[in-house]
Design an enzyme around this catalytic site. Structure first.
Site, PDB file in Angstrom:
ATOM      1  N   ASP A 133       0.843  -1.187   0.000  1.00  0.00           N
ATOM      2  CA  ASP A 133       0.000   0.000   0.000  1.00  0.00           C
ATOM      3  C   ASP A 133       0.885   1.246   0.000  1.00  0.00           C
ATOM      4  O   ASP A 133       1.881   1.310   0.730  1.00  0.00           O
ATOM      5  CB  ASP A 133      -0.913   0.010   1.227  1.00  0.00           C
ATOM      6  N   ILE A 134       0.534   2.216  -0.844  1.00  0.00           N
ATOM      7  CA  ILE A 134       1.292   3.466  -0.893  1.00  0.00           C
ATOM      8  C   ILE A 134       0.926   4.305   0.324  1.00  0.00           C
ATOM      9  O   ILE A 134      -0.242   4.560   0.590  1.00  0.00           O
ATOM     10  CB  ILE A 134       1.001   4.246  -2.184  1.00  0.00           C
ATOM     11  N   GLU A 171      -4.803   2.472  -4.234  1.00  0.00           N
ATOM     12  CA  GLU A 171      -3.350   2.558  -4.183  1.00  0.00           C
ATOM     13  C   GLU A 171      -2.722   1.287  -3.625  1.00  0.00           C
ATOM     14  O   GLU A 171      -1.563   1.285  -3.201  1.00  0.00           O
ATOM     15  CB  GLU A 171      -2.919   3.754  -3.325  1.00  0.00           C
TER      16      GLU A 171
END
Length: 329
Positions: free
Chosen positions: A184-185, A228
């Protein structure tokens, strides 16, 4: 012609197609090489075992297989191609002697889509190979429309959902572990709010490409899981191998230095959770759920980290960018 390397403007260029020739007689391999090498990339193997090893590092677009290869080796190779979900669409053309019925039957039983006869006619070989490569190219393009995320160019959630169950069954059946990385960003909503969604899309594409570039084996793949978040599937990988890949991904994105003023790390970073099918320590949760839980453990611990369970939890901290080590906590 991997799906991930096709683009919307792809033309019918077959010049980089890989042909794997499997024959226990080197002279036969040389004959085919002389005919095809000017137009294609020709790989070679002199046994079924050697061919299976080649498949681990180089996914061919077509296989030319000698029907006289020992039955066991031939069958094992054909089964490998049919059973491995990433190899299932590789066409196999058998090379046989002059129209012997039992040999032709062996071709169809083995999963071949066509055959050519010895002595090999160069023109016939070229035309058969071109025809089946063209068909595969068109099939890959159709699959691209169904299974590729339009923004990032990596596989989409639909591909992941369809293939994960097959990979899980294979891991359990063959006792070859498969690792899952949930990525996950960090602080991505803040990035979008500050820099705009257009810049956010550019960041998503860059991160996706960095993840894909960090996967060194052709059977590893990355999917956009949603928003994301990405998921990486690593066949034949235990938790220690997963840690190495996860850290390579984390460092690659951190070292890209995509400025993110809203992040305490100052750049775009990712948090990663990992698990495997056979080494999962929590039988109540699916490994994907487990990897997702450890992803959030990484976030709670400060982000820009890898969190993985192996007897104890292992964490790779942002403070270790220079040393690239894994610390037990």
């Amino acid at each position: 012609m991997p799906l991930s390397q096709l683009n919307d403007n792809a033309e019918l260029d077959l010049s980089q197609s890989k042909i794997l020739v499997v024959d226990d007689q080197p002279i036969n391999i040389q004959t085919i090489y002389n005919i095809l090498s000017e137009e294609y990339v020709v790989l070679a193997a002199t046994s079924g075992e050697e061919a299976i090893e080649v498949l681990k590092d180089n996914l061919p677009d077509l296989i030319l297989l000698d029907v006289f290869l020992p039955n066991k080796a031939r069958n094992e190779l054909c089964q490998c191609v049919k059973q491995r979900l990433e190899l299932g669409n590789i066409p196999i053309i058998f090379v046989i002697s002059m129209h012997q019925p039992e040999e032709e039957d062996a071709c169809w039983q083995g999963g071949g889509i066509d055959f050519i006869t010895k002595p090999i006619s160069p023109l016939t070989l070229k035309n058969r190979v071109k025809s089946h490569l063209t068909l595969k190219f068109q099939t890959d393009m159709l699959q691209k429309l169904v299974f590729i995320d339009g923004l990032t160019g990596v596989f989409n959630r639909r591909y992941f959902d369809i293939h994960l169950n097959k990979q899980e069954n294979k891991s359990i059946r063959c006792r070859n572990d498969t690792a899952i990385l949930m990525i996950d960003i960090d602080y991505f909503k803040l990035f979008n709010d500050h820099y705009s969604h257009i810049k956010g899309d550019e960041a998503l594409k860059t991160v996706a490409e960095l993840i894909r570039s960090a996967l060194l084996r052709p059977l590893d793949f990355v999917c956009r899981y949603g928003g994301e978040e990405f998921v990486v599937v690593l066949p034949d990988t235990n938790i220690f191998g997963a840690l190495k890949v996860a850290e390579r991904i984390r460092k690659s994105i951190y070292n890209k230095k995509i400025v993110h003023v809203c992040s305490p790390h100052h750049f775009v970073t990712v948090s990663i959770g990992a698990s495997t099918f056979l080494e999962s320590i929590d039988e109540k949760h699916h490994p994907v759920e487990e990897a997702d839980r450890y992803l959030y453990e990484a976030k709670k611990a400060g982000r820009n980290q890898v969190y993985c369970p192996v007897e104890h939890f292992y964490k790779t901290s942002r403070k270790q960018d220079e040393t690239n080590t894994i610390k037990s906590i």
